[in-house]
Design a protein around this motif. Structure first.
Motif, short mmCIF file in Angstrom:
data_model
loop_
_atom_site.label_atom_id
_atom_site.label_comp_id
_atom_site.label_asym_id
_atom_site.label_seq_id
_atom_site.Cartn_x
_atom_site.Cartn_y
_atom_site.Cartn_z
N LEU A 70 0.87 -1.17 0.00
CA LEU A 70 0.00 0.00 0.00
C LEU A 70 0.90 1.22 0.00
CD1 LEU A 70 -1.79 -2.34 1.28
CD2 LEU A 70 -3.16 -0.49 2.15
N TRP A 71 0.63 2.13 -0.92
CA TRP A 71 1.45 3.32 -1.12
C TRP A 71 0.59 4.56 -0.97
CZ3 TRP A 71 6.63 2.75 -2.02
CH2 TRP A 71 7.06 1.48 -2.39
N GLU B 101 -3.59 10.03 -1.48
CA GLU B 101 -4.46 8.88 -1.73
C GLU B 101 -3.67 7.58 -1.52
OE1 GLU B 101 -6.87 6.84 -5.44
OE2 GLU B 101 -6.29 8.93 -5.59
N ILE B 102 -4.30 6.58 -0.90
CA ILE B 102 -3.64 5.29 -0.69
C ILE B 102 -4.10 4.33 -1.78
CG2 ILE B 102 -3.36 3.33 0.86
CD1 ILE B 102 -3.66 5.28 3.19
N TYR B 103 -3.15 3.62 -2.38
CA TYR B 103 -3.48 2.65 -3.43
C TYR B 103 -2.67 1.38 -3.22
CZ TYR B 103 0.82 4.40 -5.61
OH TYR B 103 2.12 4.77 -5.84
N VAL B 104 -3.13 0.30 -3.86
CA VAL B 104 -2.55 -1.04 -3.69
C VAL B 104 -1.81 -1.44 -4.95
CG1 VAL B 104 -3.10 -3.47 -3.27
CG2 VAL B 104 -4.47 -1.69 -2.18
N ILE C 203 -8.42 -5.34 -0.14
CA ILE C 203 -7.21 -5.09 0.63
C ILE C 203 -7.25 -3.69 1.25
CG2 ILE C 203 -4.70 -4.76 0.46
CD1 ILE C 203 -4.71 -7.04 -1.62
N LEU C 204 -7.63 -2.71 0.47
CA LEU C 204 -7.71 -1.34 0.97
C LEU C 204 -8.77 -1.21 2.07
CD1 LEU C 204 -6.45 1.42 0.66
CD2 LEU C 204 -8.06 1.89 -1.18
N GLY C 205 -9.89 -1.87 1.90
CA GLY C 205 -10.93 -1.85 2.92
C GLY C 205 -10.48 -2.50 4.21
#
Length: 100
Positions: free
Chosen positions: A43-44, A50-53, A89-91
């Motif tokens: 996760l970046w 904004e966080i993304y996978v 994954i983000l959730g």
């Protein structure tokens, strides 16, 4: 939404790259993959916050052109399944952060 038969675990990495939020592993609880895990998810945080996978992948290319082959791919060849996994994954990460 938890996926049946698997869970995501987050692994903090000390001294990682500046925008790395955390690494993630998908652990399999049942079926033929029970007791195994798929590593390499990350996760970046974008410059905008904004966080993304990202998924495990391999870089390839010729000359100055570089492309990536993601190891996790949709059976149907559509982006929907991949978007669903990234959203899951983000959730799960947001649940962990909210509980902390």
């Amino acid at each position: 939404m938890a996926k049946k038969g698997m869970q995501v675990q987050f692994v903090a990495r000390e001294n990682g790259p500046e925008r790395l939020v955390t690494e993630a592993e998908v652990h399999f609880d049942d079926g033929p993959l029970a007791g195994t895990k798929l590593v390499g998810f990350s996760l970046w945080k974008s410059p905008d916050g904004e966080i993304y996978v990202t998924f495990p992948s391999r870089a390839f290319g010729a000359g100055s052109e570089r492309r990536y082959f993601d190891y996790l791919r949709s059976v149907e060849g559509t982006a929907d399944a991949i978007k669903s996994v990234k959203a899951w994954i983000l959730g799960e990460y947001r649940k962990v952060e909210a509980a902390a």
